[in-house]
Design an enzyme around this catalytic site. Structure first.
Site, PDB file in Angstrom:
ATOM      1  N   LYS A 111       5.415   1.730  -3.054  1.00 57.27           N
ATOM      2  CA  LYS A 111       5.342   3.096  -3.612  1.00 57.27           C
ATOM      3  C   LYS A 111       5.617   3.007  -5.099  1.00 57.27           C
ATOM      4  O   LYS A 111       6.269   2.071  -5.557  1.00 57.27           O
ATOM      5  CB  LYS A 111       6.403   3.988  -2.953  1.00 57.27           C
ATOM      6  CG  LYS A 111       6.083   5.460  -3.034  1.00 57.27           C
ATOM      7  CD  LYS A 111       5.210   5.884  -1.880  1.00 57.27           C
ATOM      8  CE  LYS A 111       4.760   7.317  -2.014  1.00 57.27           C
ATOM      9  NZ  LYS A 111       4.074   7.765  -0.791  1.00 57.27           N
ATOM     10  N   GLN A 137       7.148   3.876   3.931  1.00 57.71           N
ATOM     11  CA  GLN A 137       5.746   3.458   3.941  1.00 57.71           C
ATOM     12  C   GLN A 137       5.546   2.176   4.750  1.00 57.71           C
ATOM     13  O   GLN A 137       4.503   2.013   5.393  1.00 57.71           O
ATOM     14  CB  GLN A 137       5.295   3.261   2.486  1.00 57.71           C
ATOM     15  CG  GLN A 137       3.791   3.383   2.276  1.00 57.71           C
ATOM     16  CD  GLN A 137       3.305   4.814   2.169  1.00 57.71           C
ATOM     17  OE1 GLN A 137       3.920   5.622   1.497  1.00 57.71           O
ATOM     18  NE2 GLN A 137       2.201   5.128   2.831  1.00 57.71           N
ATOM     19  N   LYS A 186       0.864  -1.183   0.000  1.00 57.73           N
ATOM     20  CA  LYS A 186       0.000   0.000   0.000  1.00 57.73           C
ATOM     21  C   LYS A 186       0.893   1.223   0.000  1.00 57.73           C
ATOM     22  O   LYS A 186       1.825   1.329   0.805  1.00 57.73           O
ATOM     23  CB  LYS A 186      -0.873   0.000   1.265  1.00 57.73           C
ATOM     24  CG  LYS A 186      -1.817   1.187   1.346  1.00 57.73           C
ATOM     25  CD  LYS A 186      -3.080   0.944   0.561  1.00 57.73           C
ATOM     26  CE  LYS A 186      -3.843   2.216   0.225  1.00 57.73           C
ATOM     27  NZ  LYS A 186      -3.357   2.891  -1.002  1.00 57.73           N
ATOM     28  N   ASN A 194      -2.854  19.243  -1.298  1.00 56.46           N
ATOM     29  CA  ASN A 194      -3.821  18.653  -0.410  1.00 56.46           C
ATOM     30  C   ASN A 194      -3.441  18.664   1.067  1.00 56.46           C
ATOM     31  O   ASN A 194      -4.243  19.031   1.935  1.00 56.46           O
ATOM     32  CB  ASN A 194      -3.878  17.176  -0.836  1.00 56.46           C
ATOM     33  CG  ASN A 194      -5.246  16.670  -0.817  1.00 56.46           C
ATOM     34  OD1 ASN A 194      -6.175  17.455  -0.933  1.00 56.46           O
ATOM     35  ND2 ASN A 194      -5.378  15.381  -0.638  1.00 56.46           N
ATOM     36  N   GLY A 235      -2.667   8.224  -4.313  1.00 56.75           N
ATOM     37  CA  GLY A 235      -2.004   9.433  -4.787  1.00 56.75           C
ATOM     38  C   GLY A 235      -0.774   9.789  -3.965  1.00 56.75           C
ATOM     39  O   GLY A 235      -0.502   9.209  -2.916  1.00 56.75           O
ATOM     40  N   ASP A 236      -0.025  10.732  -4.485  1.00 61.66           N
ATOM     41  CA  ASP A 236       1.090  11.371  -3.785  1.00 61.66           C
ATOM     42  C   ASP A 236       1.301  12.665  -4.589  1.00 61.66           C
ATOM     43  O   ASP A 236       0.374  13.120  -5.270  1.00 61.66           O
ATOM     44  CB  ASP A 236       2.333  10.458  -3.786  1.00 61.66           C
ATOM     45  CG  ASP A 236       3.400  10.894  -2.778  1.00 61.66           C
ATOM     46  OD1 ASP A 236       3.284  10.541  -1.603  1.00 61.66           O
ATOM     47  OD2 ASP A 236       4.341  11.618  -3.161  1.00 61.66           O
ATOM     48  N   THR A 256      -4.719  13.509   5.279  1.00 62.83           N
ATOM     49  CA  THR A 256      -3.303  13.680   5.652  1.00 62.83           C
ATOM     50  C   THR A 256      -3.125  14.968   6.450  1.00 62.83           C
ATOM     51  O   THR A 256      -2.457  14.992   7.494  1.00 62.83           O
ATOM     52  CB  THR A 256      -2.386  13.667   4.411  1.00 62.83           C
ATOM     53  OG1 THR A 256      -2.776  12.587   3.567  1.00 62.83           O
ATOM     54  CG2 THR A 256      -0.932  13.520   4.797  1.00 62.83           C
ATOM     55  N   LYS A 300       5.332   3.411   8.389  1.00 60.85           N
ATOM     56  CA  LYS A 300       4.184   4.306   8.523  1.00 60.85           C
ATOM     57  C   LYS A 300       2.892   3.486   8.536  1.00 60.85           C
ATOM     58  O   LYS A 300       2.035   3.662   9.399  1.00 60.85           O
ATOM     59  CB  LYS A 300       4.168   5.276   7.337  1.00 60.85           C
ATOM     60  CG  LYS A 300       3.053   6.294   7.367  1.00 60.85           C
ATOM     61  CD  LYS A 300       2.802   6.934   6.001  1.00 60.85           C
ATOM     62  CE  LYS A 300       4.042   7.607   5.442  1.00 60.85           C
ATOM     63  NZ  LYS A 300       3.701   8.531   4.322  1.00 60.85           N
ATOM     64  N   SER A 319      -6.850   5.731   3.666  1.00 60.81           N
ATOM     65  CA  SER A 319      -6.878   4.834   2.503  1.00 60.81           C
ATOM     66  C   SER A 319      -7.244   3.421   2.934  1.00 60.81           C
ATOM     67  O   SER A 319      -7.999   2.725   2.253  1.00 60.81           O
ATOM     68  CB  SER A 319      -5.502   4.801   1.834  1.00 60.81           C
ATOM     69  OG  SER A 319      -5.333   5.896   0.971  1.00 60.81           O
TER      70      SER A 319
HETATM   71  N1  GLU Z   1       1.063   9.193  -0.510  1.00 65.98           N
HETATM   72  C1  GLU Z   1       0.526   9.107   0.814  1.00 65.98           C
HETATM   73  C2  GLU Z   1       1.627   8.759   1.778  1.00 65.98           C
HETATM   74  O1  GLU Z   1       2.752   9.152   1.580  1.00 65.98           O
HETATM   75  C3  GLU Z   1      -0.706   8.221   0.895  1.00 65.98           C
HETATM   76  C4  GLU Z   1      -0.521   6.810   0.438  1.00 65.98           C
HETATM   77  C5  GLU Z   1      -1.805   5.999   0.381  1.00 65.98           C
HETATM   78  O2  GLU Z   1      -2.870   6.515   0.677  1.00 65.98           O
HETATM   79  O3  GLU Z   1      -1.705   4.809   0.030  1.00 65.98           O
HETATM   80  O4  GLU Z   1       1.440   8.138   2.783  1.00 65.98           O
END
Ligand code: GLU
Length: 447
Positions: free
Chosen positions: A128, A113, A92, A242, A167-168, A211, A116, A379
């Site tokens: 990612k 990630q 994810k 965002n 997204g990012d 976020t 996190k 998410s």
């Molecule tokens: N891009 C965001 C992050 O850095 C969200 C990633 C997601 O929702 O999967 O955590």
């Protein structure tokens, strides 16, 4: 071998095998430097080669993305998806479309990630992806063509139970819509394969805000725990996407005065407090530049270049733009100007030197993987709703988000205490995030 020796031997190996990947190496150094006490307590992790395995992505996918621009010219970009770790759930993590994207950046983001996502307490692994495609100045048609070509390759590697991108930077609702539409067309599957979807086709309420709101919930909890709050604080927030927009909104709701925002060209300073409706109109409706703010608010100032934003005096700094945006010089200025709290909305916005300066000066520091986990947490809530084929109200999601962010703060704080680093949320979040992944990997054998 003790914990410290183990960590430095793995670090040496990572440096040797990835010599040119500066961002990835920095991310690995930041996490591994926190983990020595864990290996002293659990030497069985060393025997199981846990660190050697965790720093190596399970799979890295690189692909060609050809598309035709509005003038009929063929363009070629490079696509990436790094499926880093699936020990606790499907990969994810977001997709970033930005000209700076390369393998090092995607690997650093994927590595972050893992921990996190673990901190959210939800069953999601780390991944990612993205491309060096630059959405800036492209027409809707060009964005769509690019997204379709990107998905024409990516679709075979992802799925609601295998890998769920989102997204990012450079990937918002419009891009997710085009990506999802094409995935559905070529796979015939209506499933929660992406998050950040529109509300008419499986998106979750509060995902857009998550976020930024999550960052402020985390920071407010850290402040409350130390007898303080956002009320009447002067706040500088970098970025104007965002994350920055919704961090501004929530900070203002909690009584703070947000005085600055920026984009990659420059920053605005509004001593009276940022008028968010003006920013939303520029950024969300017109897709314009932040400099346009002073046309509508002539009492505000616009300055070219974004680093100058950190010279503004503030109590709380929330870097929400991009990696490396606060270097040692900016950190020193923030400290001289009396900053109390720095909490990271972007991924790795403070350099390793900058973090050292904050810690040496007793600035409360909310590290990215803890402070900005609200987006991916929401998410995961979108994935739950998709699996149930139900949708929750804004309030239901928001309550869960707040609860998750408060838990992340306390779990990080408690892990820091347990491993002898009281007050160090950076070390605590690294350890708390790592432990769940480590236990899952230990249970699943050498895979
Ligand atoms: N891009 C965001 C992050 O850095 C969200 C990633 C997601 O929702 O999967 O955590």
């Amino acid at each position: 071998m003790n914990g410290k020796e183990y960590v430095s031997s793995v670090l040496e190996k990572v440096k040797k095998t990835n010599p040119a990947e500066k961002e990835f190496l920095d991310a690995v150094i930041e996490v591994l430097n926190s983990l020595a006490p864990v290996f002293d307590k659990y030497p069985e992790f060393i025997k199981a080669g846990l660190l050697e395995r965790i720093v190596e992505p399970e799979r890295q996918i690189l692909f060609r993305v050809p598309w035709v621009d509005d003038n009929g010219n063929v363009q070629v970009n490079r696509g990436f998806r790094v499926q880093f770790n699936s020990a606790i759930g499907p990969y994810k993590g977001g997709l970033r479309f930005h000209p700076s994207v390369n393998l090092s950046i995607i690997k650093f983001l994927g590595f972050e990630q893992i921990f996190k996502n673990s901190l959210t307490g939800l069953p999601i692994g780390g991944g990612k992806g993205g491309s060096d495609f630059d959405p800036k100045g492209k027409s809707d048609n060009e964005i769509m063509k690019f997204c379709q070509s990107f998905m024409a390759e990516l679709y075979r590697h992802i799925g609601a139970d295998t890998d769920v991108p989102a997204g990012d930077i450079g990937v918002g609702g419009r891009e997710i819509g085009y990506l999802y539409g094409y995935y559905k067309k070529i796979s015939s599957l209506s499933e929660g394969v992406l998050t950040g979807k529109g509300l008419t086709y499986g998106g979750s309420l509060a995902r857009t805000e998550a976020t930024g709101y999550g960052l402020v919930y985390f920071t407010e909890e850290m402040l409350n725990d130390n007898g303080d709050s956002f009320k009447d604080k002067t706040v500088v927030i970098s970025g104007s996407g965002n994350v920055a927009i919704y961090a501004t909104q929530k900070a203002q709701e909690l009584g703070a005065k947000v005085v600055a925002l920026c984009d990659s060209n420059g920053y605005i300073y509004d001593a009276d407090g940022i008028k968010l409706d003006v920013v939303k109109d520029i950024k969300e409706v017109r897709r314009g530049r932040i400099s346009e703010y002073i046309n509508e608010v002539p009492t505000a100032e616009y300055h070219e270049g974004c680093r100058g934003i950190w010279t503004i005096k503030c109590d709380i700094a929330l870097p929400c733009a991009t990696q490396g945006e606060i270097d040692a010089d900016s950190a020193k200025i923030l400290v001289q100007n009396g900053v109390n709290v720095v909490a990271e909305g972007a991924n790795m916005p403070s350099t390793l030197d900058a973090i050292e300066i904050f810690q040496a000066n007793n600035v409360f520091f909310g590290p990215a993987k803890a402070a900005n986990a609200g987006g991916v947490a929401c998410s995961a809530l979108e994935m739950s709703q998709n699996s149930m084929r139900l949708s929750w109200t804004f309030e239901e999601v928001d309550v869960k988000l707040k609860d998750i962010m408060q838990n992340i703060y306390h779990n990080s704080k408690n892990a820091a205490i347990e491993f002898g680093c009281d007050g160090n949320i950076l070390v605590g979040s690294n350890i708390a995030g790592f432990m769940k992944v480590a236990e899952a990997m230990m249970a699943q054998g050498i895979v």
